[in-house]
Design a protein around this motif. Structure first.
Motif, PDB file in Angstrom:
ATOM      1  N   GLN A  45       3.804   1.583  -1.086  1.00 14.93           N
ATOM      2  CA  GLN A  45       4.534   1.695  -2.354  1.00 14.93           C
ATOM      3  C   GLN A  45       3.583   1.839  -3.549  1.00 14.93           C
ATOM      4  N   GLN A  46       2.288   2.007  -3.212  1.00 13.18           N
ATOM      5  CA  GLN A  46       1.248   2.202  -4.233  1.00 13.18           C
ATOM      6  C   GLN A  46       1.160   1.017  -5.200  1.00 13.18           C
ATOM      7  N   GLN A  47       1.445  -0.163  -4.697  1.00 12.47           N
ATOM      8  CA  GLN A  47       1.324  -1.376  -5.509  1.00 12.47           C
ATOM      9  C   GLN A  47      -0.053  -2.006  -5.377  1.00 12.47           C
ATOM     10  N   ALA A  91      -2.028   5.300   4.164  1.00 16.70           N
ATOM     11  CA  ALA A  91      -1.230   5.674   2.985  1.00 16.70           C
ATOM     12  C   ALA A  91      -0.796   7.129   3.044  1.00 16.70           C
ATOM     13  N   LEU A  96       0.833  -1.204   0.000  1.00 13.14           N
ATOM     14  CA  LEU A  96       0.000   0.000   0.000  1.00 13.14           C
ATOM     15  C   LEU A  96       0.869   1.256   0.000  1.00 13.14           C
ATOM     16  N   ASP A 120      -6.700   4.294   3.711  1.00 10.67           N
ATOM     17  CA  ASP A 120      -6.412   5.540   2.997  1.00 10.67           C
ATOM     18  C   ASP A 120      -5.629   6.494   3.893  1.00 10.67           C
ATOM     19  N   SER A 178      -4.275  -0.914  -3.844  1.00  7.16           N
ATOM     20  CA  SER A 178      -5.128   0.165  -3.337  1.00  7.16           C
ATOM     21  C   SER A 178      -5.696  -0.188  -1.973  1.00  7.16           C
TER      22      SER A 178
END
Length: 295
Positions: A218-220, A290, A216, A287, A222
């Protein structure tokens, strides 16, 4: 006795031997530290007729009754939710008069912060004017929620917290298995909580959570995808996220960590509602997580 609590226990036993132990103790510390075990062993030491320092003799009638959990002069009050006034009144009645075993009488109140105002007020007179050789041992992880008049009449004892190495060594000894350091850090001052976590049969492990959080950040993946995958373990995700947030406080911006912790607190309340959309609750929480990294 748990190794990180041995010194505190020994100090109280010395005072006990000198008849200088306060009649009311308020044991403070986080959940999973071992307060309940400390309180029970202290009560058993008070009731032993032939104690040897900080050790019970294990042979007298009192010790044998304690082993059987059937001592007539040991009374315990606890509740999963709130401790009501009737529970306290019933316990106080049992303290009136002479001890059945011609020794001490002990009342343990676990999680004293869960007492209602009425039950706390009912306890006040006993705290102020206890009958002879009567001891009250209260435990709490939230001392600020204990009625001020109760706190003022007790000797407050903040139990020492173990360091990470002590926690890991003790848990490894209990489980005969290696303990993941990152998981141990989340419970570093709460060894019993860590042990309980490891002893749970679980398909959703901390390793799975850690890998997911890493992806999450590393934005790999959602937040919505993780929430969908983890919805059946929502309570555990929220709990671990709270611990994760606390670990970051020394490294990341406190405002973002604080907001994450607040979101976790809201999630805990939301998950108590039947029929709640767990995916939505977890998505909102993840969210926020992140955003901590983005800050």
């Amino acid at each position: 006795m748990l190794p990180w609590l041995e010194d505190s226990f020994q100090q109280l036993s010395v005072r006990m031997a000198a008849d200088k132990l306060h009649h009311a103790l308020l044991l403070q510390g986080p959940s999973g530290l071992g307060k309940a075990k400390f309180a029970l062993e202290l009560a058993q030491l008070l009731l032993c007729h032939s104690r040897q320092g900080e050790k019970v003799c294990g042979r007298c009638q009192s010790c044998l009754l304690n082993v059987a959990s059937n001592h007539p002069d040991l009374h315990i009050v606890e509740s999963d939710k709130q401790i009501g006034v009737d529970q306290i009144r019933d316990a106080i009645k049992k303290l009136v008069g002479s001890a059945h075993m011609s020794g001490a009488k002990v009342l343990i109140i676990y999680s004293a912060h869960t007492m209602t105002e009425s039950s706390a007020n009912a306890l006040l007179k006993t705290l102020e004017e206890p009958t002879a050789n009567t001891f009250l041992i209260l435990t709490t992880e939230k001392p600020e929620r204990v009625l001020a008049t109760i706190r003022s009449r007790c000797e407050k004892l903040a139990l020492p917290l173990p360091n990470l190495q002590t926690t890991m060594a003790w848990v490894q000894n209990q489980t005969n298995a290696e303990v993941d350091t990152n998981l141990a850090k989340l419970f570093s001052t709460r060894p019993l909580a860590l042990l309980a976590e490891l002893q749970e049969e679980q398909s959703f492990t901390f390793d799975i959570y850690s890998v997911g959080v890493g992806q999450l950040l590393q934005q790999q993946v959602s937040a919505l995808q993780l929430a969908s995958d983890w919805q059946d373990n929502a309570d555990k995700v929220v709990k671990w996220t709270q611990y994760w947030a606390r670990q970051q406080c020394s490294e990341l911006l406190p405002d973002t960590v604080w907001e994450l912790n607040q979101q976790a607190a809201r999630a805990i309340k939301q998950l108590r509602n039947p029929g709640v959309n767990k995916i939505l609750v977890l998505t909102q929480l993840l969210d926020k997580l992140a955003l901590v990294n983005a800050a």
